[in-house]
Scaffold this motif. Sequence first.
Motif, PDB file in Angstrom:
ATOM      1  N   MET A   1       1.127 -15.826   3.064  1.00 54.77           N
ATOM      2  CA  MET A   1       0.813 -14.466   3.296  1.00 54.77           C
ATOM      3  C   MET A   1       1.898 -13.725   2.554  1.00 54.77           C
ATOM      4  O   MET A   1       3.263 -13.930   2.777  1.00 54.77           O
ATOM      5  N   GLU A   2       1.448 -12.874   1.899  1.00 58.57           N
ATOM      6  CA  GLU A   2       2.601 -12.115   1.064  1.00 58.57           C
ATOM      7  C   GLU A   2       2.843 -10.786   1.913  1.00 58.57           C
ATOM      8  O   GLU A   2       2.286 -10.191   2.610  1.00 58.57           O
ATOM      9  N   PHE A   3       4.256 -10.652   1.497  1.00 57.04           N
ATOM     10  CA  PHE A   3       4.959  -9.451   2.423  1.00 57.04           C
ATOM     11  C   PHE A   3       5.467  -8.581   1.229  1.00 57.04           C
ATOM     12  O   PHE A   3       6.163  -8.928   0.421  1.00 57.04           O
ATOM     13  N   LEU A   4       4.857  -7.332   1.562  1.00 57.90           N
ATOM     14  CA  LEU A   4       5.357  -6.023   0.536  1.00 57.90           C
ATOM     15  C   LEU A   4       6.005  -5.142   1.392  1.00 57.90           C
ATOM     16  O   LEU A   4       5.742  -4.850   2.575  1.00 57.90           O
ATOM     17  N   ALA A   5       7.383  -4.526   0.686  1.00 56.56           N
ATOM     18  CA  ALA A   5       8.202  -3.914   1.326  1.00 56.56           C
ATOM     19  C   ALA A   5       8.604  -2.784   0.560  1.00 56.56           C
ATOM     20  O   ALA A   5       9.698  -2.624   0.112  1.00 56.56           O
ATOM     21  N   PRO A   6       7.649  -1.685   0.139  1.00 58.36           N
ATOM     22  CA  PRO A   6       8.045  -0.434  -0.587  1.00 58.36           C
ATOM     23  C   PRO A   6       9.196   0.504   0.252  1.00 58.36           C
ATOM     24  O   PRO A   6       9.151   0.416   1.342  1.00 58.36           O
ATOM     25  N   THR A   7       9.817   1.034  -0.726  1.00 60.11           N
ATOM     26  CA  THR A   7      10.919   1.767  -0.165  1.00 60.11           C
ATOM     27  C   THR A   7      10.664   3.446  -0.432  1.00 60.11           C
ATOM     28  O   THR A   7      11.426   4.266   0.084  1.00 60.11           O
ATOM     29  N   THR A   8       9.630   3.811  -1.077  1.00 58.71           N
ATOM     30  CA  THR A   8       9.200   5.100  -1.524  1.00 58.71           C
ATOM     31  C   THR A   8       7.507   5.194  -1.123  1.00 58.71           C
ATOM     32  O   THR A   8       6.957   4.287  -1.035  1.00 58.71           O
ATOM     33  N   TRP A   9       7.092   6.415  -0.864  1.00 60.43           N
ATOM     34  CA  TRP A   9       5.873   6.748  -0.733  1.00 60.43           C
ATOM     35  C   TRP A   9       4.919   6.461  -1.930  1.00 60.43           C
ATOM     36  O   TRP A   9       4.014   5.887  -1.627  1.00 60.43           O
ATOM     37  N   ALA A  10       5.471   6.782  -3.126  1.00 57.87           N
ATOM     38  CA  ALA A  10       4.543   6.244  -4.123  1.00 57.87           C
ATOM     39  C   ALA A  10       4.426   4.930  -4.222  1.00 57.87           C
ATOM     40  O   ALA A  10       3.240   4.518  -4.659  1.00 57.87           O
ATOM     41  N   ASP A  11       5.578   4.054  -4.065  1.00 54.09           N
ATOM     42  CA  ASP A  11       5.263   2.651  -4.227  1.00 54.09           C
ATOM     43  C   ASP A  11       4.638   1.948  -3.004  1.00 54.09           C
ATOM     44  O   ASP A  11       3.718   1.207  -3.396  1.00 54.09           O
ATOM     45  N   ALA A  12       4.456   2.571  -2.112  1.00 51.73           N
ATOM     46  CA  ALA A  12       3.641   2.220  -0.935  1.00 51.73           C
ATOM     47  C   ALA A  12       2.119   2.475  -1.365  1.00 51.73           C
ATOM     48  O   ALA A  12       1.339   1.468  -1.129  1.00 51.73           O
ATOM     49  N   LEU A  13       1.806   3.576  -1.950  1.00 52.95           N
ATOM     50  CA  LEU A  13       0.491   3.708  -2.342  1.00 52.95           C
ATOM     51  C   LEU A  13       0.033   2.846  -3.508  1.00 52.95           C
ATOM     52  O   LEU A  13      -1.015   2.435  -3.442  1.00 52.95           O
ATOM     53  N   ALA A  14       1.004   2.445  -4.448  1.00 49.16           N
ATOM     54  CA  ALA A  14       0.616   1.717  -5.600  1.00 49.16           C
ATOM     55  C   ALA A  14       0.509   0.183  -4.981  1.00 49.16           C
ATOM     56  O   ALA A  14      -0.336  -0.341  -5.404  1.00 49.16           O
ATOM     57  N   ALA A  15       1.461  -0.105  -4.036  1.00 45.96           N
ATOM     58  CA  ALA A  15       1.270  -1.398  -3.448  1.00 45.96           C
ATOM     59  C   ALA A  15      -0.190  -1.491  -2.850  1.00 45.96           C
ATOM     60  O   ALA A  15      -0.973  -2.591  -2.891  1.00 45.96           O
ATOM     61  N   LYS A  16      -0.760  -0.684  -2.032  1.00 39.15           N
ATOM     62  CA  LYS A  16      -1.992  -0.718  -1.451  1.00 39.15           C
ATOM     63  C   LYS A  16      -2.973  -0.656  -2.359  1.00 39.15           C
ATOM     64  O   LYS A  16      -4.019  -1.405  -2.140  1.00 39.15           O
ATOM     65  N   ALA A  17      -3.076   0.147  -3.573  1.00 42.15           N
ATOM     66  CA  ALA A  17      -3.961   0.227  -4.711  1.00 42.15           C
ATOM     67  C   ALA A  17      -3.907  -1.143  -5.258  1.00 42.15           C
ATOM     68  O   ALA A  17      -5.268  -1.755  -5.538  1.00 42.15           O
ATOM     69  N   GLU A  18      -3.001  -2.039  -5.449  1.00 42.51           N
ATOM     70  CA  GLU A  18      -3.028  -3.241  -6.178  1.00 42.51           C
ATOM     71  C   GLU A  18      -3.524  -4.420  -5.026  1.00 42.51           C
ATOM     72  O   GLU A  18      -3.982  -5.383  -5.355  1.00 42.51           O
ATOM     73  N   HIS A  19      -3.072  -4.046  -3.622  1.00 43.70           N
ATOM     74  CA  HIS A  19      -3.484  -5.132  -2.882  1.00 43.70           C
ATOM     75  C   HIS A  19      -4.023  -4.383  -1.737  1.00 43.70           C
ATOM     76  O   HIS A  19      -3.830  -4.164  -0.620  1.00 43.70           O
ATOM     77  N   PRO A  20      -5.533  -3.864  -1.903  1.00 41.12           N
ATOM     78  CA  PRO A  20      -6.488  -3.179  -0.991  1.00 41.12           C
ATOM     79  C   PRO A  20      -6.563  -4.002   0.496  1.00 41.12           C
ATOM     80  O   PRO A  20      -6.851  -3.494   1.259  1.00 41.12           O
ATOM     81  N   GLY A  21      -6.577  -5.287   0.379  1.00 38.06           N
ATOM     82  CA  GLY A  21      -6.655  -6.302   1.550  1.00 38.06           C
ATOM     83  C   GLY A  21      -5.200  -5.915   2.386  1.00 38.06           C
ATOM     84  O   GLY A  21      -4.900  -6.656   3.661  1.00 38.06           O
ATOM     85  N   ALA A  22      -4.019  -5.419   1.885  1.00 37.14           N
ATOM     86  CA  ALA A  22      -2.900  -5.677   2.536  1.00 37.14           C
ATOM     87  C   ALA A  22      -2.867  -4.824   3.863  1.00 37.14           C
ATOM     88  O   ALA A  22      -3.484  -3.897   3.865  1.00 37.14           O
TER      89      ALA A  22
END
Length: 290
Positions: free
Chosen positions: A1-22
Motif C-alpha cells: 500500500m502506497e502512502f502519500l503525504a502532501p504538505t500543500t493543498w495543491a500537492d494534495a489535489l495533484a496526488a489525488k488526480a494521479e492516484h484516484p483510488g487513494a
Amino acid sequence: MEFLAPTTWADALAAKAEHPGALPVTGGTDVMVEINFDQRRPPALLDLTRVPELREWAPDAGMIRLGAAVTYARVIDELGGTLPGLAMAARTIGSPQIRNRGTVGGNLGAASPAGDSHPPLLAADAVVEVASAARGVRRVPVAQFYTGVKRNALAPDELIAAVLIPPPTGPQQFCKIGTRNAMVIAVSAFGLALHPDRKAVGTGIGSAAPTPRRADEAAEFLSGELDAAGLWESRGELPDGLAREFGHGVSAAAAPIDDVRGSAAYRLHSLTVMARRAVTWAWNDYRKAA
C-alpha cells in the motif's frame, strides 16, 4: 500500500488526480478501523494532516468556513457558541481521544448514515466545498452530498476542502439515541435548527435511512403552523399537540431497517420522541432569548 503525504493543498489535489483510488485520511478514526479489520484495502492512503489550510476555520461571506481537518474537539472548544448544533453533536462522538483526532470532513467523506455531524449540518443548510486539480472548486448543498449508503458526491479526483455553515439566527438542538450513554454509534439521531429570520425550520435525520436526510414536509408543516398562529413574532408558548404532530411527521420521513443496534420500529418511535423534545427545547430557548 502506497502512502502519500502532501504538505500543500495543491500537492494534495495533484496526488489525488494521479492516484484516484487513494483513500484520504485526516483523523483515521474510521479508515484505520476498516483497514485493521481487513474491510478495506485501498491501493494508497492520502494523508492530509500536513496540509495547514485544512485545519483552519474562519468567517467567509456570511458563513463559517470549517476546514475539512478541523477536529471535533476544536468544534467544541472554539465554535460551541457559534455552531451550537454541530458542537452538541461533536460532544456525543466517541471518547476524548476520538474527538481529538476525528474531523467533520472525515465524517462527510465516510458518508455513513449514522455519522453524528450529518443531522446538524442538514438542519443548518450547510454546503460542502470540494475541489479537484483539473476543474477547481465546486460547492454541493449537504442534502445533495449523500448519494447512498457510505457513498458521496465526490468525483474520483476530488477532495473535500471545507464545509460552509451559516451562523444560526435561532436555537439549535441535537438528540441521539444509543445503546449506552457514551462511545456508541447512534441507533437514531435528530438535528433541529430554528431560522426565525426566514420563519423556517431545519431538520436532519441520522441512522434511520440509507443516507442522512431531512424531514422537509414536517419542517414546512411546523413553520407554516407557527407563522399562521403568529408565534414567530409573539414567541408564545408552543402547543404540545403541534410538537407531537411534528414528531410524527419527522418519523414519517425516515426509512429505517432492523439491525444489531435496534429495530426499525424502535428507530421510528425514538425519532418521534426526539423531534418532539428537540423542538420544545429549541422553542423554549427562542422564547427566553426575547
